[in-house]
Write an enzyme that holds these catalytic residues in place. Sequence first.
Site, mmCIF file in Angstrom:
data_model
loop_
_atom_site.group_PDB
_atom_site.id
_atom_site.type_symbol
_atom_site.label_atom_id
_atom_site.label_comp_id
_atom_site.label_asym_id
_atom_site.label_seq_id
_atom_site.Cartn_x
_atom_site.Cartn_y
_atom_site.Cartn_z
ATOM 1 N N ARG A 1 52.397 31.670 58.901
ATOM 2 C CA ARG A 1 53.084 31.287 57.660
ATOM 3 C C ARG A 1 54.541 30.914 57.901
ATOM 4 N NH1 ARG A 1 50.035 35.325 53.336
ATOM 5 N NH2 ARG A 1 48.496 33.740 52.763
ATOM 6 N N LYS B 1 29.151 38.240 47.005
ATOM 7 C CA LYS B 1 28.801 38.469 45.602
ATOM 8 C C LYS B 1 28.806 37.218 44.743
ATOM 9 C CE LYS B 1 30.986 42.968 45.579
ATOM 10 N NZ LYS B 1 31.983 43.804 44.931
ATOM 11 N N GLY C 1 39.717 33.971 52.532
ATOM 12 C CA GLY C 1 40.104 34.874 53.621
ATOM 13 C C GLY C 1 39.020 35.017 54.675
ATOM 14 N N GLY D 1 43.769 33.516 46.925
ATOM 15 C CA GLY D 1 43.566 33.478 45.476
ATOM 16 C C GLY D 1 43.881 32.131 44.845
HETATM 17 P P1 ADP Z 1 35.959 34.563 51.197
HETATM 18 O O1 ADP Z 1 36.903 35.690 51.533
HETATM 19 O O2 ADP Z 1 35.999 33.491 52.236
HETATM 20 O O3 ADP Z 1 36.141 34.044 49.799
HETATM 21 P P2 ADP Z 1 33.845 36.407 50.483
HETATM 22 O O4 ADP Z 1 34.843 37.518 50.434
HETATM 23 O O5 ADP Z 1 33.259 35.964 49.213
HETATM 24 O O6 ADP Z 1 34.454 35.152 51.296
HETATM 25 O O7 ADP Z 1 32.600 36.835 51.381
HETATM 26 C C1 ADP Z 1 32.692 37.296 52.696
HETATM 27 C C2 ADP Z 1 31.759 38.445 52.959
HETATM 28 O O8 ADP Z 1 30.424 38.158 52.599
HETATM 29 C C3 ADP Z 1 31.731 38.769 54.432
HETATM 30 O O9 ADP Z 1 32.315 40.051 54.632
HETATM 31 C C4 ADP Z 1 30.252 38.760 54.789
HETATM 32 O O10 ADP Z 1 29.870 39.820 55.660
HETATM 33 C C5 ADP Z 1 29.603 38.921 53.445
HETATM 34 N N1 ADP Z 1 28.197 38.444 53.464
HETATM 35 C C6 ADP Z 1 27.752 37.231 53.797
HETATM 36 N N2 ADP Z 1 26.395 37.187 53.764
HETATM 37 C C7 ADP Z 1 25.979 38.411 53.384
HETATM 38 C C8 ADP Z 1 24.684 39.010 53.166
HETATM 39 N N3 ADP Z 1 23.564 38.314 53.331
HETATM 40 N N4 ADP Z 1 24.650 40.305 52.781
HETATM 41 C C9 ADP Z 1 25.793 40.994 52.613
HETATM 42 N N5 ADP Z 1 27.035 40.502 52.807
HETATM 43 C C10 ADP Z 1 27.132 39.221 53.183
#
Ligand code: ADP
Length: 397
Positions: A37, A198, A355, A378
Amino acid sequence: MARFQTLDDADLAGKRALVRVDFNVPMEDGKVSDDTRLRAAVPTIEKLRAGGAKVILLAHFDRPKGKPVPSMSLKPIAGALAKVLGSPVAFAEDCIGPVARAAVNALEPGDVLLLENVRFHPGEEANDRKFADALAANGDLYVNDAFSAAHRAHASTEGLAHRLPAYAGEQMRLELDALDRALGHPERPLMGIVGGSKVSTKLDLLKHLVTRLDKLAIGGGMANTFLYAQGHDVGASYCEKDLAETAREIIGLAGKNNCKLFLPLDIVVAEKLAPGAAARVRDVGSVDEDERILDAGPETVERLCRAMSNSKTLIWNGPLGVFEMKPFDRGTVEAAQYAAGLVKAGKLVAVAGGGDTVAALNVAGVADDFTFVSTAGGAFLEWMEGKTLPGVAALSR
Ligand code: ADP
Ligand code: MG
């Protein structure tokens, strides 16, 4: 895209430039452990210096909640920035009032000054009028170079833009241009990949994207909820069963908007989430009750890659599997490397953010090969949801 004034439009000579940057960097033992950054702010700082401006940097660090917290001081960052710039960076122990004023008055054109954490004052997050006036008193112009803070209407991210001639910094401009190419005015076909754990955290995102994209691949844990909503057994997988109706609604919305949805065809399952766990490939619908879906299967990934190769633009948020643990990183890594190959061949514009998504692209070794990777967190997600970002709106002319 809304138009912004950039530093090319500004008369800089001798001016006091108040520059909002994102210096919320990771620290370990009082030292900056990742200076990405800081480096991102260099083009704006150098451009201002070259134009003969006095550079006054405003930033927040952590969440001091409106009062001075010594462990959240920006002071160590002044030293780290000086190293990155290869020239001295002065520091003032307050961002307003006599201390800040004296430090600003001591500046010569081309000098750089970092002011203390703006969140040490409650007026920052409250976007308080008097606080914003006090900040503005030290500047002739305002530059916002912190896209990652633009989803907040705070004094230093929004209020200042109404008090001084306001400009988008170089990093802000880069980010806004990339996002515009990805979702504002993209070359079509436009494809999205949304994964992660989620559905519940990405409802607004999915609902917005199906109205904008030509195709959308859903992966990761959230795909389980969609599979369940379509009547498939997902065994012991992570699944938000209470959102099945919402998932069906999103499927309907996609249909109405001519957005082709790609849900998994096959998946990788294991009984436990453990390194090197015995992983099996299953067709959707043939998951045993003690099995958990942890990654996209090979057929799914292949179809996804084919869809990418028939697209001009890709926007990606969220990994396709539990990429933190081998072998469940494979789907994400293969898809990411394929996308990177298309970008290198000049066939695809690929923009990603989030992230964990950035971490996953680093695991795949392709973060530098994507057209643009946003580390804005965010702000990136809110932009992907189609929301107006106050810090960006305030810059628009
Ligand atoms: P970002 O931070 O890029 O927005 P998210 O926080 O929404 O992404 O999602 C990342 C998480 O989703 C990771 O920690 C990953 O392990 C989890 N994940 C991906 N596929 C699965 C799955 N099939 N079951 C449980 N967790 C999962
Ligand atoms: Mg995350």
